[in-house]
Write a protein that holds these residues in place. Structure first.
Motif, mmCIF file in Angstrom:
data_model
loop_
_atom_site.group_PDB
_atom_site.id
_atom_site.type_symbol
_atom_site.label_atom_id
_atom_site.label_comp_id
_atom_site.label_asym_id
_atom_site.label_seq_id
_atom_site.Cartn_x
_atom_site.Cartn_y
_atom_site.Cartn_z
ATOM 1 N N THR A 11 0.560 -1.237 0.105
ATOM 2 C CA THR A 11 0.042 -0.023 -0.185
ATOM 3 C C THR A 11 0.895 1.153 -0.103
ATOM 4 O O THR A 11 1.663 1.436 1.028
ATOM 5 N N ALA A 12 0.590 2.162 -0.974
ATOM 6 C CA ALA A 12 1.542 3.458 -1.070
ATOM 7 C C ALA A 12 1.188 4.261 0.275
ATOM 8 O O ALA A 12 -0.123 4.412 0.682
ATOM 9 N N VAL A 13 2.196 4.728 0.686
ATOM 10 C CA VAL A 13 1.940 5.859 2.098
ATOM 11 C C VAL A 13 1.803 7.275 1.371
ATOM 12 O O VAL A 13 2.726 7.692 0.740
ATOM 13 N N THR A 14 0.667 7.737 1.729
ATOM 14 C CA THR A 14 0.327 8.939 1.231
ATOM 15 C C THR A 14 0.234 10.208 2.094
ATOM 16 O O THR A 14 0.333 11.288 1.953
ATOM 17 N N GLY A 15 0.245 9.820 3.572
ATOM 18 C CA GLY A 15 0.061 10.682 4.617
ATOM 19 C C GLY A 15 1.209 10.085 5.890
ATOM 20 O O GLY A 15 1.894 9.411 5.285
ATOM 21 N N ALA A 16 0.744 10.654 6.959
ATOM 22 C CA ALA A 16 1.700 10.239 8.131
ATOM 23 C C ALA A 16 1.561 8.587 8.470
ATOM 24 O O ALA A 16 2.556 8.166 8.870
ATOM 25 N N ALA A 483 -4.282 11.281 13.794
ATOM 26 C CA ALA A 483 -5.048 12.599 13.979
ATOM 27 C C ALA A 483 -4.739 13.503 12.873
ATOM 28 O O ALA A 483 -5.525 14.140 12.393
ATOM 29 N N ALA A 484 -3.386 13.427 12.749
ATOM 30 C CA ALA A 484 -2.565 14.309 11.648
ATOM 31 C C ALA A 484 -3.568 13.994 10.316
ATOM 32 O O ALA A 484 -3.769 14.972 9.289
ATOM 33 N N ASP A 485 -3.353 12.833 9.980
ATOM 34 C CA ASP A 485 -3.926 12.532 8.512
ATOM 35 C C ASP A 485 -5.430 12.593 8.300
ATOM 36 O O ASP A 485 -5.963 13.078 7.448
ATOM 37 N N ALA A 486 -6.316 12.524 9.628
ATOM 38 C CA ALA A 486 -7.578 12.702 9.364
ATOM 39 C C ALA A 486 -7.834 14.308 9.348
ATOM 40 O O ALA A 486 -8.869 14.836 8.641
ATOM 41 N N LEU A 487 -6.936 15.270 9.851
ATOM 42 C CA LEU A 487 -7.088 16.647 10.085
ATOM 43 C C LEU A 487 -6.327 17.075 8.530
ATOM 44 O O LEU A 487 -6.561 18.015 8.300
ATOM 45 N N GLU A 488 -5.482 16.387 7.787
ATOM 46 C CA GLU A 488 -4.682 16.767 6.867
ATOM 47 C C GLU A 488 -3.791 17.905 6.991
ATOM 48 O O GLU A 488 -3.867 19.168 6.394
#
Length: 711
Positions: A11-16, A483-488
């Motif tokens: 799976t590609a990592v696109t966020g934290a 949280a960081a990913d959910a908040l973008e």
């Protein structure tokens, strides 16, 4: 030796989430800035020292405290005649409480190491000196601490999970071309974490505050409120940093004693348990005696799986080590029978210990599978793949995601399994016999309702508050990334606060469900917060806060078989002259859903595998039948794997998506130990040609078995 590689996740990592990050509190821990419960300073702090019983059964006839009260610094001596009363008639989140919460409420002694007094003094040194001088007299009664499957008082506990049956086991065994019918045993084991159990209690403006080391501050606060008949809102429990727990840091006697002493003295009191006291006061894994019966056709297709497990519990509280349940989701078979039996003895109550049930249960069943592979002439991995189920073998429920075969395929490739000669006792390097073994792992995917609050601050940062417990797993860091990913937003704009019961109810750190449950609650709160922020407008100085509660969603989860899985591999060398077993390398490949932080995830899996090595070769608590107490209740007498015992250990994972799961996180805290001991035991057989069905595989047992084989 296998070279470490990166994860096999595609799976590609696109966020934290999915990228490796060091712990957000890591610098504080390595520099000493992080304070643990036993070292936080408080003004006018007094210290309590626990006095334990020296008999295994009977009653206290007298506590001769007059002389002790006159010793330097002594402030109080609490015992059953002087302590505050508590109300233990309640139901906790885990059912009726262990009667050890009734500390100092009566004169009965149910086991060696039962608390009989607490000496409180100005310093811990004064408290210890006075506690060791305290004379307690008893009226002893005959005791029984001898555990065996043949004990006449064994029984099947109430409850649906302790006995399950599908098909006619005896008929299928009779019709099988190959049958394994063997007995396996594991000893009493202890999870004494590096940080001792410690709690400080004080009253502040009519409110009880407890600073503790625990696995769930809401849990502890709720039970203390019930015990002392307090308004739940008047109890606050904080547990910011925890130095290991593994199932032992729930509601324990030191918290209750600290509250009692603080109430009597009206000043802060801290109680810290010693290493020896942990062996009787904080739980342990029960010894087990297990019988596994397997029946298969000539081609290795299973017709019968029978698993019977015995464990012990105390005479004051029932705890069941559910070892027989391990195989229920594992292999397809016409008949599946499993039953857990228990015997009550004059011993402390066991408790949850990393992978309760699954750790000892996997040793028995996965060893038996290896024996069946030998008898059928099949490769152990091929045998397991041949019996891969389409649905839950006992439940009949569909699987959420099941990638056990993928774990074995990837593990076999990485470990070099194809080059293995299956015949035992052939590979030799000087005085060392070399062998390899494998075993499967599984652990259920669980979740508990949780609440979380997320605040959009006026300075552009975000604060997450949740009563999570970071027991060393990296929970703070994982929740920061989620949280960081959910908040973008970048993770440095997120600040996570945990370990405070004032933040509201949340899941405990246990059952590998912490990050799954907490992450779900945080994500839900962020979703609502973003909807509010999308309306526009300035953020006020106090920020904008929303709170989530996942109770409705957790209870509405679709009924499926959801588990993590794994394939364990081990290579051992056995010294034929001394009986020493050395593990030379281990590899674990797991299917554990969405991996939040590969750095801390791998650390958890390697830690579990290390514990499995220790379980296989070292750990064994011995109880003296005459006194009822332990022999060597310390880290000198209770052996576990040291640095020199631990070889190259590699842990990795395969892609494991579950489209129907609302979270995707499965949990990894416990599956690392599951199957590890069996893989090592199977490797010892491959090296020597001798089966070891009792743990640990000590040098004397290796020599005795070799002598019996050659006789």
């Amino acid at each position: 030796m296998t070279t470490p590689t990166t994860t096999t996740t595609s799976t590609a990592v696109t966020g934290a989430v999915g990228a490796s990050y060091t712990r957000v509190e890591g610098r504080d821990k390595v520099t000493g800035a992080a304070r643990y419960a036993g070292e936080i300073p408080f003004a006018e702090l007094a210290h309590g020292w626990v006095v334990l019983s020296t008999i295994a059964r009977g009653r206290i006839s007298s506590v001769e405290s007059d002389a002790v009260r006159e010793m330097p610094g002594v402030l109080a001596v609490l015992h059953h005649g002087t302590a505050p009363r508590v109300d233990s008639d309640y139901i906790s989140m885990l059912g009726p409480p262990d009667p050890i919460v009734e500390v100092f409420q009566h004169d009965r002694v149910p086991f060696v190491g039962w608390p009989v007094a607490l000496v409180v003094a100005e310093t811990s040194e004064q408290a210890r000196e006075a506690a060791e001088a305290l004379v307690v007299k008893y009226e002893a009664e005959p005791h029984d601490v001898a555990f065996s499957a043949a004990h006449p008082d064994t029984y099947i506990p109430d409850g649906d999970n302790h006995q399950m049956a599908k098909g006619d086991l005896d008929a299928e065994l009779a019709a099988s071309a190959h049958v394994v019918d063997e007995e396996y045993s594991t000893p009493e084991e202890h999870h004494s974490s590096m940080e001792p159990h410690a709690a400080m209690a004080r009253w502040d403006a009519g409110r009880l505050e407890v600073v503790d080391s625990n696995q769930g501050s809401t849990w502890v606060a709720d039970e203390l409120a019930k015990l002392f008949s307090l308004d739940p809102a008047s109890v606050r429990v904080r547990s910011e940093h925890v130095g290991g727990a593994f199932g032992s840091k729930g509601v324990r006697v030191h918290q209750i004693l600290a509250v009692m002493a603080a109430t009597v003295l009206d000043r802060p009191v801290r109680v810290v348990l010693t290493r020896r006291q942990l062996f009787s006061l904080t739980g342990y894994r029960s010894p087990t005696a297990q019988r596994v019966r397997l029946g298969a056709d000539a081609d290795g297709r299973l017709r019968a799986v029978g698993h019977q497990a015995h464990s012990l519990t105390s005479k004051v509280h029932e705890f069941v080590e559910g070892s027989a349940g391990f195989g229920r989701p594992m292999y397809a078979s016409d008949a599946h029978h499993s039953v857990n039996r228990v015997v009550r003895l004059d011993v402390p109550t066991p408790t949850f210990m990393r992978a309760p049930g699954e750790a000892p249960g996997s040793f028995a069943l996965e060893s038996a599978l290896d024996e069946l592979a030998e008898r059928t002439g099949l490769d152990p991995i091929a045998l397991r793949a041949r019996n891969e189920p389409d649905v839950g073998p006992v439940s009949g429920l569909p699987f959420g995601s099941r990638n056990l075969v993928a774990c074995f395929e990837e593990g076999a490739r990485r470990f070099g399994w194809a080059d293995r000669d299956p015949r035992p006792g052939l590979r030799r390097e000087g005085r060392w016999l070399i062998g390899t073994g494998t075993a499967a792992a599984t652990f259920p995917v669980l979740a508990m309702p949780s609440t979380a609050a997320v605040t959009a601050e006026a300075d552009g940062t975000f604060t997450v508050r949740i009563t999570a417990a970071d027991v060393g797993t990296g929970a703070r860091t994982a929740l920061t990334l989620i949280a960081a990913d959910a908040l973008e937003v970048a993770q440095d704009r997120v600040h996570v606060r945990i370990g405070d019961s004032d933040f509201g109810p949340a899941a405990i750190s246990g059952g590998s469900m912490g990050t799954r449950s907490w992450g779900w609650a945080v994500t839900a709160a962020v979703r609502e917060l973003r909807e509010q922020l999308a309306l526009g407008g300035d953020i006020p100085p106090q920020g904008i806060t929303v709170r989530s509660d996942t109770s409705e969603y957790v209870f509405a989860l679709a009924q499926k078989e959801r588990h993590s899985y794994g394939a364990q591999f081990a290579e051992v060398a056995v010294d034929v002259t001394t009986g020493e077993v050395r593990v030379r390398r281990m590899l674990g490949i797991f299917a554990a859903g969405r991996i939040v932080n590969p750095l801390t995830a791998r650390s958890q899996l390697v830690g579990g595998m290390t514990w499995g090595l220790s379980m296989a070769l070292h750990e064994e608590a011995v109880r003296d039948q005459a006194t009822g107490g332990h022999v060597g209740a310390d880290f000198a007498g209770y052996h576990f794997a040291a640095n020199a015992d631990v070889p190259h250990i590699e842990a990795d994972w395969v892609d494991d998506p579950d489209a129907d799961d609302p979270v995707g996180i499965k949990g990894i805290g416990e599956i690392g130990i599951v199957g590890a001991a069996a893989a090592i035991a199977n490797a010892v057989w491959h090296a020597t040609g001798v089966r070891h069905r009792s743990l640990p595989i000590r040098p004397d047992r290796v020599l005795d078995a070799a002598g019996a084989r050659d006789a």
